[in-house]
Write a protein that holds these residues in place. Structure first.
Motif, PDB file in Angstrom:
ATOM      1  N   PRO A  99      -2.228   7.517 -28.238  1.00  0.00           N
ATOM      2  CA  PRO A  99      -2.744   6.227 -27.430  1.00  0.00           C
ATOM      3  C   PRO A  99      -1.310   5.591 -26.684  1.00  0.00           C
ATOM      4  CG  PRO A  99      -3.436   6.092 -29.683  1.00  0.00           C
ATOM      5  CD  PRO A  99      -2.464   7.448 -29.688  1.00  0.00           C
ATOM      6  N   PRO A 100      -1.776   4.841 -25.552  1.00  0.00           N
ATOM      7  CA  PRO A 100      -0.504   4.265 -24.728  1.00  0.00           C
ATOM      8  C   PRO A 100       0.343   3.552 -26.022  1.00  0.00           C
ATOM      9  CG  PRO A 100      -2.764   3.488 -23.786  1.00  0.00           C
ATOM     10  CD  PRO A 100      -3.044   4.377 -25.293  1.00  0.00           C
ATOM     11  N   GLY A 101       1.799   3.919 -25.763  1.00  0.00           N
ATOM     12  CA  GLY A 101       2.814   3.175 -26.452  1.00  0.00           C
ATOM     13  C   GLY A 101       3.244   3.750 -27.813  1.00  0.00           C
ATOM     14  N   THR A 102       2.485   4.914 -28.129  1.00  0.00           N
ATOM     15  CA  THR A 102       2.674   5.706 -29.379  1.00  0.00           C
ATOM     16  C   THR A 102       3.955   6.670 -29.421  1.00  0.00           C
ATOM     17  OG1 THR A 102       1.109   7.285 -28.972  1.00  0.00           O
ATOM     18  CG2 THR A 102       0.642   5.134 -30.316  1.00  0.00           C
ATOM     19  N   GLY A 103       4.567   7.030 -30.293  1.00  0.00           N
ATOM     20  CA  GLY A 103       5.459   8.136 -30.619  1.00  0.00           C
ATOM     21  C   GLY A 103       5.673   8.602 -31.786  1.00  0.00           C
ATOM     22  N   THR A 104       6.665   9.682 -31.752  1.00  0.00           N
ATOM     23  CA  THR A 104       6.940  10.152 -33.159  1.00  0.00           C
ATOM     24  C   THR A 104       7.900   9.645 -33.798  1.00  0.00           C
ATOM     25  OG1 THR A 104       8.067  11.850 -32.173  1.00  0.00           O
ATOM     26  CG2 THR A 104       5.786  12.642 -32.407  1.00  0.00           C
ATOM     27  N   GLY A 105       8.699   9.080 -33.140  1.00  0.00           N
ATOM     28  CA  GLY A 105      10.438   8.961 -33.607  1.00  0.00           C
ATOM     29  C   GLY A 105      10.884  10.138 -33.955  1.00  0.00           C
ATOM     30  N   TRP A 106      12.318  10.165 -33.939  1.00  0.00           N
ATOM     31  CA  TRP A 106      13.357  11.181 -34.200  1.00  0.00           C
ATOM     32  C   TRP A 106      12.879  12.175 -35.473  1.00  0.00           C
ATOM     33  CZ3 TRP A 106      16.465  12.696 -30.472  1.00  0.00           C
ATOM     34  CH2 TRP A 106      16.671  11.799 -29.595  1.00  0.00           C
ATOM     35  N   HIS A 107      12.790  13.537 -35.290  1.00  0.00           N
ATOM     36  CA  HIS A 107      12.402  14.218 -36.221  1.00  0.00           C
ATOM     37  C   HIS A 107      12.591  15.678 -35.840  1.00  0.00           C
ATOM     38  CE1 HIS A 107       9.076  14.685 -33.484  1.00  0.00           C
ATOM     39  NE2 HIS A 107       8.850  15.833 -34.088  1.00  0.00           N
ATOM     40  N   ASP A 108      12.799  16.730 -36.949  1.00  0.00           N
ATOM     41  CA  ASP A 108      12.863  18.068 -36.635  1.00  0.00           C
ATOM     42  C   ASP A 108      11.531  18.702 -37.195  1.00  0.00           C
ATOM     43  OD1 ASP A 108      13.436  18.709 -39.306  1.00  0.00           O
ATOM     44  OD2 ASP A 108      15.378  18.678 -39.064  1.00  0.00           O
ATOM     45  N   HIS A 109      11.272  19.862 -37.264  1.00  0.00           N
ATOM     46  CA  HIS A 109      10.334  20.718 -37.803  1.00  0.00           C
ATOM     47  C   HIS A 109      10.611  21.697 -39.010  1.00  0.00           C
ATOM     48  CE1 HIS A 109       9.451  19.518 -33.592  1.00  0.00           C
ATOM     49  NE2 HIS A 109       8.164  19.177 -34.124  1.00  0.00           N
ATOM     50  N   GLY A 110      11.509  21.257 -39.811  1.00  0.00           N
ATOM     51  CA  GLY A 110      11.877  21.790 -40.943  1.00  0.00           C
ATOM     52  C   GLY A 110      12.245  23.394 -41.058  1.00  0.00           C
ATOM     53  N   GLY A 111      12.805  23.879 -39.698  1.00  0.00           N
ATOM     54  CA  GLY A 111      13.361  24.972 -39.640  1.00  0.00           C
ATOM     55  C   GLY A 111      12.410  25.947 -38.800  1.00  0.00           C
ATOM     56  N   SER A 112      11.178  25.500 -38.543  1.00  0.00           N
ATOM     57  CA  SER A 112      10.080  26.166 -37.785  1.00  0.00           C
ATOM     58  C   SER A 112      10.264  26.050 -36.210  1.00  0.00           C
ATOM     59  CB  SER A 112       8.900  25.661 -37.751  1.00  0.00           C
ATOM     60  OG  SER A 112       8.562  25.848 -39.319  1.00  0.00           O
ATOM     61  N   ARG A 113      10.333  27.353 -35.467  1.00  0.00           N
ATOM     62  CA  ARG A 113      10.299  27.159 -33.900  1.00  0.00           C
ATOM     63  C   ARG A 113       9.000  26.596 -33.468  1.00  0.00           C
ATOM     64  NH1 ARG A 113      11.262  32.721 -35.352  1.00  0.00           N
ATOM     65  NH2 ARG A 113       9.162  33.890 -35.360  1.00  0.00           N
ATOM     66  N   GLY A 114       9.082  26.236 -32.344  1.00  0.00           N
ATOM     67  CA  GLY A 114       7.822  25.791 -31.971  1.00  0.00           C
ATOM     68  C   GLY A 114       7.753  25.445 -30.371  1.00  0.00           C
ATOM     69  N   ALA A 115       6.525  25.012 -29.929  1.00  0.00           N
ATOM     70  CA  ALA A 115       6.456  24.549 -28.546  1.00  0.00           C
ATOM     71  C   ALA A 115       5.369  23.729 -28.408  1.00  0.00           C
ATOM     72  CB  ALA A 115       5.896  25.797 -27.868  1.00  0.00           C
TER      73      ALA A 115
END
Length: 180
Positions: free
Chosen positions: A67-83
């Motif tokens: 939704p408008p104005g939402t986000g994750t905050g700063w984070h990583d993915h526990g050592g997984s690679r991704g896209a």
């Protein structure tokens, strides 16, 4: 505090097996172009929505509504690679250009020049390795965004960080059982 002007060496063995970050990126871009799938995601005006997808070669994949104005905050993915790739609307990714260690720290002072911001629309996206720290946001005041994400290995955990200026602090470690 560690010197973050040069990339840190990984503390864990490199990931082997499963799809590469480039293969995950190809998957998320193809999936983001699947108009009927993207349109099938129910959107909520208050919070993010998601649909689990079958990712390539044992990877974890998601279609996510923002939704408008939402986000994750700063984070990583526990050592997984991704896209991930934008399927509708626009997303902003703030990331760090240095490779951070995935373990062994709770607070780091970042040097100048390590921040990058990317705006992703229309199937554009990013692939990343196991040491990627970022936040993703829908900065639009009125328009939902939808994106496709894939990770390998499937997320063993996510570390959440608080960013205050140049200081990055580990705040919480989430595990899959916490995601209900």
């Amino acid at each position: 505090m560690p010197d973050l002007s040069t990339p840190a060496r990984p503390r864990t063995a490199p990931l082997t097996g499963g799809p590469s970050a480039a293969e995950l990126f190809s998957f998320v871009r193809r999936t983001a172009a699947d108009t009927p799938l993207v349109a099938s995601l129910p959107l909520d005006p208050e919070g993010r929505t998601w649909l689990r997808l079958d990712g390539p070669d044992g990877s974890e994949a998601w279609l996510i509504g923002w939704p408008p104005g939402t986000g994750t905050g700063w984070h990583d993915h526990g050592g997984s690679r991704g896209a991930f790739a934008a399927a509708a609307g626009a997303l902003t990714e703030d990331s760090l250009t240095v490779q951070l260690p995935t373990e062994g720290w709770t607070s780091l002072e970042l040097t100048d020049g390590v921040d990058r911001t990317h705006t992703l629309t229309d199937g554009r996206g990013r692939a990343f390795g196991p040491h990627h720290v970022h936040q993703v946001r829908n900065v639009s005041p009125a328009t939902h965004a939808i994106s496709v994400h894939a990770y390998h290995p499937p997320l063993p955990l996510m570390r959440r960080y608080r960013r205050t200026g140049a200081l990055l602090r580990l705040e919480e470690v989430e595990r899959p059982e916490d995601w209900g």
